[in-house]
Structure formats: C-alpha cells, structure tokens
Enzyme design. Structure first.
Site, short mmCIF file in Angstrom:
data_model
loop_
_atom_site.label_atom_id
_atom_site.label_comp_id
_atom_site.label_asym_id
_atom_site.label_seq_id
_atom_site.Cartn_x
_atom_site.Cartn_y
_atom_site.Cartn_z
N HIS A 75 78.64 22.82 130.24
CA HIS A 75 78.51 21.78 131.15
C HIS A 75 77.45 21.88 132.04
O HIS A 75 77.42 22.98 132.75
CB HIS A 75 79.88 21.59 131.95
N TYR A 203 87.18 16.78 139.74
CA TYR A 203 87.81 17.28 140.89
C TYR A 203 88.22 16.05 141.60
O TYR A 203 87.14 15.66 142.55
CB TYR A 203 87.21 18.42 141.66
N PRO A 295 92.91 28.42 142.27
CA PRO A 295 92.19 28.33 141.01
C PRO A 295 91.31 27.11 141.32
O PRO A 295 90.23 26.91 140.34
CB PRO A 295 93.27 27.67 140.12
N LYS A 299 87.14 30.86 139.94
CA LYS A 299 86.62 32.05 139.93
C LYS A 299 87.32 33.38 139.29
O LYS A 299 86.76 34.28 139.26
CB LYS A 299 86.34 32.34 141.41
N TYR A 387 79.38 27.51 142.37
CA TYR A 387 80.15 27.31 141.30
C TYR A 387 79.59 27.72 139.95
O TYR A 387 80.36 28.39 139.11
CB TYR A 387 80.15 25.80 141.15
C1 PHB Z 1 91.05 24.90 133.80
O1 PHB Z 1 90.38 24.19 132.93
O2 PHB Z 1 92.04 25.48 133.52
C2 PHB Z 1 90.48 24.83 135.20
C3 PHB Z 1 89.18 24.38 135.31
C4 PHB Z 1 88.63 24.22 136.61
C5 PHB Z 1 89.35 25.04 137.59
C6 PHB Z 1 90.44 25.43 137.49
C7 PHB Z 1 91.29 25.61 136.30
O3 PHB Z 1 88.98 24.92 138.80
#
Ligand code: PHB
Length: 394
Positions: A75, A203, A295, A299, A387
């Site tokens: 990505h 997000y 989460p 990280k 990130y």
């Molecule tokens: C996930 O795909 O499980 C995932 C992706 C981004 C995050 C947390 C979990 O910040």
C-alpha cells in the site's frame, strides 16, 4: 526428565521468537524454542497485519519473504476519514516507502516452515514453562511436554512469550519499572468473507465512534469498531455489527464496505505498556513481553521484529567477537524506538477515538487536530514518516 543444552533458549513461537531463532541460525548460533500452544494454534491465531517498510526489508534480506512478496498487499497510502469524508495520506509520495498488509499468522506460518526446513527446533505444546537461574550465566527453562519434564539449559534466555507470558514475571519486581496506560475503549474486530472494495486502509473518526476498514487478501476484509472495554460480544449479532460498520464507514461519495459472512469476531482491549529495562541477568525480553501498543498505529509486530533484530546482532557480537557491549545496550537501543512508537500509537489512538472522558475542550481540540492533519502537508508528513516506520538503529 529430558535435558537439552543450547546457546539461546527462546520462550514463545510468535513472530518475535521465530524471527529471533531464524536470525540466530543465519549467524550460526543455536537456539531451541518452547511454545505452550500447538503449531496449528500459532499458525491460525488472527492478529495484526501491517508490516512497515523496514520489517519487509528485513524479511527479504533474510530470505523469508517469498510468499510475502507474492501475496502481501503493498500500500502506498492510507485514508483518514472524518464523518464520512476521506482524506488520503500519500505515504510513498511523502516518504518514498510503502507498507505491506500481510496477516501476522501468515508470517508465523512462513517462519515456522523456514525454521523446520533449516532443522530448527521448535517444541510445541510445552506447558508450565518456568525460568530458572536467570541471574546467572547458566539459566534454564523448565517445561512439561506429554507428561514429561524437560529442561533447556542455555547461555541466554529470550522471553518472547507475550504480555501474559512467564518471562517478564520472572524478573524481580524491584529491578524493573512498568509504564502503563489503559484506554477507556476497545475494538470489536471481525474477519469477513468479502472482497475489499477499497485499495487502502480507512481510519474513520466518526461521531458514533472510530472504525477501521482493513483487509487480509483479495477475498477477505478485516473491520473494526470502537466499543466499550466491557462490551458483551454476545450482544453483537452479525446484523448489528454490519449496521454499525455501514453507519460509521459509509462515505459521502456513496462508498461503503461490502458485507459478507463473518468468519471470526472478537474484542481487544487497548493499552500502552513498557517495561524498563528489557533485560535482567541472562534474560532478554522482546516483543509483547516487553511492550504493548494500542493497535491504531499498527506497530505491534513491527516493534517485535525490531527488538529481535537488535538482540540477534548483540548475540552475534557476543559469540563471534567475544563482546558484551551490544548486549549491554540492547535495552536502551530498543527503548528509543519503542517510546517513539508508543508516542505515535498513543497519538493515533487519541486522535481517532471518541473518549468518554473528553471534556468539550478536548473534543474541539481533537477536531482541530483532524482538520490540521487533513489540510497540512507537514502534519501528513509526520504521520507518514511514523506509519511507514522510523529507520532501524543498532
Ligand atoms: C489489521 O488489518 O488488522 C489492522 C490494520 C491497521 C491497524 C490495526 C490492525 O492499525
């Protein structure tokens, strides 16, 4: 009783323990892994799925990235949403680096396969592991397998057995300090049999609560909803979950997640946690045994990989150059990176979630921060740099 002698005894066959064992093998250092669960359990345990640029590079350089390169989803950006309006952060345009979406359990499968192909020793289903003599140069791990007591005698123990594992609790409380923050919310996560209908992660900050749109493969989506930490999962039927996901993730341009059969659901609490130092005697902690991040910044697994990279190098310098210098700085080197990832994960979490403790002032400030992030190149660059992952240091 079975007695084994090795150089490094590793507790835990998650990403940290497996990668450490792999790196040590490449350095010509022997290790034995003991793991409480079965191989199948480890290979199917659904966890996070975002690999930083540096993590992918490390896997490539150590020749365990074939399937990751074929199946991982690269990505070049992420989307930050505010009540249905999306704003893209162009990670690659800003940093020159990308991230890769690849389930942690897939990486675990690859690492187990590679260790076994290299005749590495992973002992699954070893119960009641305990650590002994860790304040001496002759520590050992005792555990039980098939009703037999086994002891693994070694020069060093690597505690890679997660937050609830036995390794950290073997250190006398007086010599460590734990830093912790518990968040007043949690994530309800589902895995759905539905092809992703967006290329990048979303997000979303929403007045009903945070939501995240992610994926695992061209056929599987992974979605999360902010919920209360004591939420009762039984009260969340699949219909209710989808309705809430549509409300929070549906966008003003008509985009919404595609629904599908729910394959798995669960609730994850959110905490920030760090233990200092990450070492005592001949015990070295790595990964979740030493630190937990919420989460939101994706990280967790990346920090585990960075820890074992530093630890493997320190052990190489010890065995090959007879130098303890890098073992002595292991904890401080790792903690510099960990605290920066802690800061970032805390920041992403506070930015995107609705906090029940927020005052009206906090709420206005939060909305201003989202407005700033989605309108300033400098703010976007700071998010992007963290990130995709800060550079690895040794
Ligand atoms: C996930 O795909 O499980 C995932 C992706 C981004 C995050 C947390 C979990 O910040």
């Amino acid at each position: 009783m079975g007695r084994t002698q090795t150089q490094v005894g590793i507790v835990g066959a998650g990403p940290a323990g497996l990668m450490l064992s792999h790196l040590l093998h490449l350095h010509g250092i022997e290790s034995v892994i003991v793991e409480a669960r079965s191989q199948r359990y480890c290979e199917e345990r659904i966890r996070a799925g975002v690999l930083e640029h540096g993590t992918v590079e490390m896997l490539r350089q150590t020749d365990v990235a074939d399937r990751l390169d074929r199946e991982g989803m690269r990505h070049e950006g992420i989307e930050i949403g505010l009540n249905g309006h999306l704003h893209r952060i162009p990670l690659t345009e800003i940093t020159g680096k990308s991230i890769t979406v690849y389930g942690q359990h897939e990486l675990v499968k690859d690492l187990i396969a590679r260790r076994l192909a290299d005749h590495g020793e992973i002992r699954f289903e070893c119960g009641n592991a305990s650590l002994h003599n860790i304040d001496s140069p002759h520590p050992f791990i005792r555990c039980e397998r098939e009703g037999q007591v086994e002891e693994i005698h070694c020069d060093f123990v690597a505690g890679c057995d997660g937050f609830h594992g036995t390794a950290r609790s073997s250190i006398p409380e007086l010599v460590i300090t734990c830093y912790e923050r518990i968040y007043p919310f949690a994530w309800l996560g589902i895995l759905a049999e539905a092809p992703p209908v967006r290329e990048e992660l979303v997000y979303m900050h929403h007045e009903r609560g945070f939501a995240l749109y992610s994926m695992r493969s061209p056929a599987i989506t992974r979605l999360y909803l902010q919920c209360a930490p004591d939420e009762n999962l039984d009260e969340w039927t699949d219909d209710r979950i989808w309705t809430e996901l549509q409300l929070r993730l549906g966008c003003s341009d008509g985009w919404r997640p595609r629904e599908g059969r729910v394959l798995q659901k669960g609730i994850t609490g959110m905490r920030s946690f760090v233990v200092e130092p990450m070492q005592y005697g001949s015990l070295y902690l790595a990964g979740d045994a030493a630190h937990i991040v919420p989460p939101t910044g994706a990280k967790g697994m990346n920090l585990a990989m960075a820890d074992v990279f530093v630890l493997a190098e320190a052990l190489r310098a010890f065995y090959k150059q007879n130098s303890r210098a890098k073992l002595e700085t292991y904890s401080s080197i790792c903690l510099r990176r960990i605290w920066k990832a802690q800061r970032f994960s805390w920041w992403m979490t506070s930015l995107l979630h609705l906090s029940p403790d927020a005052t009206p002032f906090d709420r206005r400030r939060q909305l201003a921060e989202l407005d700033y992030l989605t309108s300033s190149r400098a703010a976007a660059a700071s998010l992007a740099e963290n990130y995709v992952g800060l550079p690895m240091e040794l």
